[in-house]
Design a protein around this motif. Structure first.
Motif, mmCIF file in Angstrom:
data_model
loop_
_atom_site.group_PDB
_atom_site.id
_atom_site.type_symbol
_atom_site.label_atom_id
_atom_site.label_comp_id
_atom_site.label_asym_id
_atom_site.label_seq_id
_atom_site.Cartn_x
_atom_site.Cartn_y
_atom_site.Cartn_z
ATOM 1 N N ASP A 43 0.863 -1.173 0.000
ATOM 2 C CA ASP A 43 0.000 0.000 0.000
ATOM 3 C C ASP A 43 0.905 1.229 0.000
ATOM 4 N N GLU A 44 0.315 2.379 0.127
ATOM 5 C CA GLU A 44 1.109 3.595 0.178
ATOM 6 C C GLU A 44 1.995 3.555 1.421
ATOM 7 N N GLY A 45 3.224 3.961 1.281
ATOM 8 C CA GLY A 45 4.144 3.944 2.401
ATOM 9 C C GLY A 45 4.917 2.649 2.545
ATOM 10 N N TRP A 46 4.845 1.769 1.543
ATOM 11 C CA TRP A 46 5.557 0.488 1.615
ATOM 12 C C TRP A 46 7.059 0.682 1.768
ATOM 13 N N GLU A 47 7.567 1.804 1.277
ATOM 14 C CA GLU A 47 9.015 2.049 1.319
ATOM 15 C C GLU A 47 9.559 2.071 2.750
ATOM 16 N N GLU A 48 8.710 2.441 3.705
ATOM 17 C CA GLU A 48 9.120 2.468 5.113
ATOM 18 C C GLU A 48 9.006 1.091 5.765
ATOM 19 N N ARG A 49 8.241 0.186 5.174
ATOM 20 C CA ARG A 49 8.040 -1.155 5.746
ATOM 21 C C ARG A 49 9.039 -2.172 5.189
ATOM 22 N N LYS A 50 9.645 -1.870 4.036
ATOM 23 C CA LYS A 50 10.643 -2.767 3.445
ATOM 24 C C LYS A 50 11.989 -2.457 4.107
ATOM 25 N N ARG A 51 12.508 -3.451 4.875
ATOM 26 C CA ARG A 51 13.710 -3.226 5.668
ATOM 27 C C ARG A 51 14.854 -4.094 5.178
ATOM 28 N N LEU A 52 16.060 -3.560 5.318
ATOM 29 C CA LEU A 52 17.263 -4.305 4.945
ATOM 30 C C LEU A 52 17.891 -4.883 6.210
ATOM 31 N N TYR A 53 18.075 -6.208 6.202
ATOM 32 C CA TYR A 53 18.630 -6.920 7.350
ATOM 33 C C TYR A 53 19.979 -7.535 7.022
ATOM 34 N N THR A 54 20.848 -7.514 8.017
ATOM 35 C CA THR A 54 22.075 -8.289 8.000
ATOM 36 C C THR A 54 21.816 -9.483 8.911
ATOM 37 N N VAL A 55 22.080 -10.688 8.377
ATOM 38 C CA VAL A 55 21.706 -11.911 9.075
ATOM 39 C C VAL A 55 22.912 -12.851 9.175
ATOM 40 N N LEU A 56 23.107 -13.407 10.370
ATOM 41 C CA LEU A 56 24.102 -14.462 10.566
ATOM 42 C C LEU A 56 23.453 -15.561 11.398
ATOM 43 N N HIS A 57 23.280 -16.734 10.786
ATOM 44 C CA HIS A 57 22.779 -17.907 11.498
ATOM 45 C C HIS A 57 23.965 -18.840 11.723
ATOM 46 N N THR A 58 24.037 -19.453 12.911
ATOM 47 C CA THR A 58 25.099 -20.420 13.173
ATOM 48 C C THR A 58 24.484 -21.776 13.525
ATOM 49 N N PHE A 59 25.249 -22.829 13.215
ATOM 50 C CA PHE A 59 24.815 -24.221 13.382
ATOM 51 C C PHE A 59 25.997 -25.033 13.896
ATOM 52 N N ASP A 60 25.703 -26.162 14.531
ATOM 53 C CA ASP A 60 26.791 -27.044 14.919
ATOM 54 C C ASP A 60 27.258 -27.830 13.685
ATOM 55 N N ALA A 61 28.233 -28.676 13.866
ATOM 56 C CA ALA A 61 28.817 -29.415 12.735
ATOM 57 C C ALA A 61 27.807 -30.345 12.067
ATOM 58 N N GLU A 62 26.777 -30.792 12.797
ATOM 59 C CA GLU A 62 25.752 -31.694 12.241
ATOM 60 C C GLU A 62 24.563 -30.933 11.658
ATOM 61 N N GLY A 63 24.634 -29.601 11.657
ATOM 62 C CA GLY A 63 23.576 -28.795 11.047
ATOM 63 C C GLY A 63 22.442 -28.395 11.960
#
Length: 158
Positions: A43-63
């Motif tokens: 809708d109008e104002g979508w530009e303020e709702r679309k956000r840029l994220y930096t993401v780091l997920h970590t897992f053990d050796a078995e996933g």
């Protein structure tokens, strides 16, 4: 073919999977991605709702999922007002991602294999989620929307 318990994700330089690999304590999957909250309707104002994220997920050796560090660098509207330089939303996201990756001891970029997981922040779903529709089953990385499916070789579709 059924979805495997541990889903391979192939490392590919200069692509959506360029920031994945192994480190001293297991595996990691990192990205910079724009996202809307779940259920968002344009809708109008979508530009303020679309956000840029930096993401780091970590897992053990078995996933098995361990943890996530998810940081919002800003909105699409902010990026349009200041589109370049280290102070831009994208510039801040890149600097933050580099810092996160440097914090991983003995980091190497390579293929990984992880188990499904999900986390929600700011109404945005992050994770590797099993999906099914019309008799097809696949794993989908959110919010990037990368699809992993048969032959389960780690390559993705967008």
């Amino acid at each position: 073919m059924a979805v495997p318990e541990v889903i391979p994700i192939a490392y590919a330089p200069r692509s959506h999977t360029e920031s994945i690999g192994r480190y001293a304590n297991g595996q990691f999957l990192a990205s910079i991605t724009y996202a809307f909250p779940e259920g968002f309707r344009p809708d109008e104002g979508w530009e303020e709702r679309k956000r840029l994220y930096t993401v780091l997920h970590t897992f053990d050796a078995e996933g098995h999922y361990r943890d996530s560090e998810i940081w919002c660098a800003g909105t699409w509207a902010e990026q349009q007002r200041a589109p370049s330089g280290d102070d831009s939303v994208l510039g801040r996201a890149r600097i933050h991602l580099a810092k996160l990756l440097r914090s991983l001891p003995r980091r190497s970029y390579t293929h990984i294999a992880i188990r499904p997981f999900q986390v929600t922040l700011d109404g945005v779903r992050f994770g590797l989620v099993i999906r099914e529709a019309e008799g097809e089953t696949w794993a989908e990385l959110y919010p990037d929307r990368l699809e992993f499916a048969e032959p389960w070789d780690g390559r993705y579709e967008t």
